[in-house]
Write a protein that holds these residues in place. Structure first.
Motif, PDB file in Angstrom:
ATOM      1  N   LYS A  75       0.724  -1.137   0.053  1.00  0.00           N
ATOM      2  CA  LYS A  75      -0.178   0.030   0.126  1.00  0.00           C
ATOM      3  C   LYS A  75       0.854   1.259  -0.010  1.00  0.00           C
ATOM      4  CE  LYS A  75      -3.885  -1.890   2.509  1.00  0.00           C
ATOM      5  NZ  LYS A  75      -4.747  -2.009   3.448  1.00  0.00           N
ATOM      6  N   THR A  76       0.251   2.538  -0.291  1.00  0.00           N
ATOM      7  CA  THR A  76       1.026   3.654  -0.381  1.00  0.00           C
ATOM      8  C   THR A  76       1.667   3.903   0.849  1.00  0.00           C
ATOM      9  OG1 THR A  76      -0.549   4.456  -1.963  1.00  0.00           O
ATOM     10  CG2 THR A  76       1.003   6.073  -0.816  1.00  0.00           C
ATOM     11  N   ASP A  77       1.118   3.519   2.175  1.00  0.00           N
ATOM     12  CA  ASP A  77       1.938   3.794   3.363  1.00  0.00           C
ATOM     13  C   ASP A  77       3.106   3.005   3.513  1.00  0.00           C
ATOM     14  OD1 ASP A  77      -0.100   5.841   4.031  1.00  0.00           O
ATOM     15  OD2 ASP A  77      -1.116   4.681   5.360  1.00  0.00           O
ATOM     16  N   GLN A  78       3.042   1.774   3.249  1.00  0.00           N
ATOM     17  CA  GLN A  78       3.888   0.856   3.409  1.00  0.00           C
ATOM     18  C   GLN A  78       5.222   1.259   2.170  1.00  0.00           C
ATOM     19  OE1 GLN A  78       1.604  -2.812   2.274  1.00  0.00           O
ATOM     20  NE2 GLN A  78       2.720  -3.726   3.919  1.00  0.00           N
ATOM     21  N   GLN A  79       4.761   1.586   0.997  1.00  0.00           N
ATOM     22  CA  GLN A  79       5.730   2.214   0.081  1.00  0.00           C
ATOM     23  C   GLN A  79       6.544   3.405   0.738  1.00  0.00           C
ATOM     24  OE1 GLN A  79       4.201   4.237  -3.690  1.00  0.00           O
ATOM     25  NE2 GLN A  79       5.343   2.814  -4.707  1.00  0.00           N
ATOM     26  N   ALA A  80       5.733   4.448   1.377  1.00  0.00           N
ATOM     27  CA  ALA A  80       6.278   5.627   1.792  1.00  0.00           C
ATOM     28  C   ALA A  80       7.378   5.204   2.776  1.00  0.00           C
ATOM     29  CB  ALA A  80       5.595   6.413   2.333  1.00  0.00           C
ATOM     30  N   ARG A  81       6.976   4.160   3.548  1.00  0.00           N
ATOM     31  CA  ARG A  81       7.845   3.637   4.771  1.00  0.00           C
ATOM     32  C   ARG A  81       9.237   3.005   4.387  1.00  0.00           C
ATOM     33  NH1 ARG A  81       3.146   2.296   7.418  1.00  0.00           N
ATOM     34  NH2 ARG A  81       3.428   0.163   7.115  1.00  0.00           N
ATOM     35  N   ALA A  82       8.867   2.222   3.148  1.00  0.00           N
ATOM     36  CA  ALA A  82      10.172   1.719   2.596  1.00  0.00           C
ATOM     37  C   ALA A  82      10.997   2.666   2.123  1.00  0.00           C
ATOM     38  CB  ALA A  82       9.651   0.650   1.642  1.00  0.00           C
ATOM     39  N   LEU A  83      10.575   3.652   1.304  1.00  0.00           N
ATOM     40  CA  LEU A  83      11.546   4.900   0.798  1.00  0.00           C
ATOM     41  C   LEU A  83      12.095   5.561   2.019  1.00  0.00           C
ATOM     42  CD1 LEU A  83       9.067   5.720  -2.094  1.00  0.00           C
ATOM     43  CD2 LEU A  83      11.088   4.332  -2.420  1.00  0.00           C
ATOM     44  N   GLU A  84      11.565   5.832   3.180  1.00  0.00           N
ATOM     45  CA  GLU A  84      12.031   6.369   4.116  1.00  0.00           C
ATOM     46  C   GLU A  84      13.268   5.726   4.543  1.00  0.00           C
ATOM     47  OE1 GLU A  84       9.290   8.868   6.763  1.00  0.00           O
ATOM     48  OE2 GLU A  84       9.479   7.106   7.532  1.00  0.00           O
ATOM     49  N   THR A  85      13.364   4.490   4.720  1.00  0.00           N
ATOM     50  CA  THR A  85      14.588   3.804   5.053  1.00  0.00           C
ATOM     51  C   THR A  85      15.747   4.195   3.913  1.00  0.00           C
ATOM     52  OG1 THR A  85      13.958   1.623   3.905  1.00  0.00           O
ATOM     53  CG2 THR A  85      12.992   2.190   6.258  1.00  0.00           C
ATOM     54  N   LEU A  86      15.323   4.583   2.844  1.00  0.00           N
ATOM     55  CA  LEU A  86      16.338   4.694   1.699  1.00  0.00           C
ATOM     56  C   LEU A  86      16.838   6.170   1.861  1.00  0.00           C
ATOM     57  CD1 LEU A  86      14.935   2.355  -0.969  1.00  0.00           C
ATOM     58  CD2 LEU A  86      16.772   1.664   0.552  1.00  0.00           C
TER      59      LEU A  86
END
Length: 316
Positions: free
Chosen positions: A76-87
């Motif tokens: 989901k978009t929230d999961q995507q944002a969190r994954a990108l945040e770690t990068l």
């Protein structure tokens, strides 16, 4: 960790939201191939002293152009944002995929969206990226537009399981195939993290509680449907606590009335009311296919065996 900013749209952005070095793609799963594209943008951002941005589309192009296909999303978009945040991504640009954007030629997209709208200073894409109406834009044409419009362009090579581009390329399609085959460990290798299902806990019949294994039930929604069966899992609550568990994914054929696939997860050593709360469950290992049992007693006995096996797998 600094928080990622999510910007929806590309028109009339304030100066502080423009001028990033961006990675462009659908990034469903943010898998290790996607991470290579983002790393190229990260290097450019560092060299330019610019924010690091990621461009993605809503809805996913596959949903927009092929709406009747089965559910396929990996996050989901929230999961995507969190994954990108770690990068270390600073800005997530979510571009609305509508008739205007879908109708743009590749040149119009580069000019109006990337250059004029986002003010991109650098654009990183995958080796197989396409853009513009009819998918006529390629990495080579992106380089051409970058030369004309004044932004840098970098193109990621294929990344495979053997590293250095020598193996089969990592792709979201590979992740989906692994999940449909009941191989979550293969999906995790490509993603760089376990595949996770996130959603609110639904109110059900509470049959599991009556039988001694209370489950938190989450609708699969738009997620790709993994192989129906039993999994060893780890679940995170919204407060950050994490619990090992065992889950069934499917329609629970022993109990009538389930019409849509559900994740039904039993969290070990946990007994709290979490109805309507968001949980996120990692699929760690596939234990067995979904079965229809002759009665609830037989099903309960098997669930207890599954729980012991899940605990052993998770300890290992």
């Amino acid at each position: 960790m600094k928080r990622i900013r999510v910007i929806r749209g590309w028109k009339d952005l304030p100066p502080g939201d423009r001028g990033a070095a961006v990675a462009m793609g659908s990034f469903d799963g943010v898998h290790r191939g996607h991470q290579q594209v983002i790393e190229l943008a990260h290097r450019a951002a560092r060299d330019l002293g610019a924010p690091l941005g990621v461009i993605t589309f809503d809805p996913h192009p596959r949903v927009y152009f092929r709406p009747d296909e089965p559910a396929f999303r990996l996050m989901k978009t929230d999961q995507q944002a969190r994954a990108l945040e770690t990068l270390n991504v600073d800005i997530l640009y979510v571009l609305p995929l509508d008739a205007e954007l879908a109708g743009m030629s590749d040149r119009a997209f580069a000019t109006r969206v990337l250059h004029e709208g986002l003010g991109a200073r650098h654009v990183a894409v995958g080796f197989d990226n396409s853009f513009g109406k009819g998918r006529t834009g390629t990495p080579d044409t992106m380089r051409q537009y970058g030369d004309e419009l004044g932004f840098g362009v970098s193109v990621a090579d294929p990344v495979g399981a053997n590293g250095g581009g020598r193996g089969e390329k990592f792709s979201s399609t590979q992740v989906r195939e692994a999940l449909r085959d009941g191989r979550p460990e293969v999906a995790a290798e490509i993603l760089g993290r376990p595949f996770a299902i996130e959603g609110p806990v639904q109110r059900g019949r509470q049959l599991g509680r009556q039988l001694g294994f209370p489950t938190a039930n989450v609708d699969l929604g738009d997620y790709v449907s993994p192989r129906f069966g039993v999994y060893a899992t780890r679940t995170r609550l919204s407060d950050g606590r994490q619990f090992d568990g065992v889950a069934n994914i499917g329609v629970n054929p022993t109990v009538h009335g389930v019409t849509r696939p559900l994740l039904e997860v039993w969290l070990f050593d946990f007994d709290e009311d979490i109805y309507d709360r968001i949980i996120e469950t990692d699929l760690i290992a596939f234990l067995r296919p979904e079965e229809k049992f002759p009665d609830l007693e037989t099903m309960t006995a098997q669930v207890m065996k599954d729980a012991e096996r899940a605990k052993a797998v998770l300890r290992a």
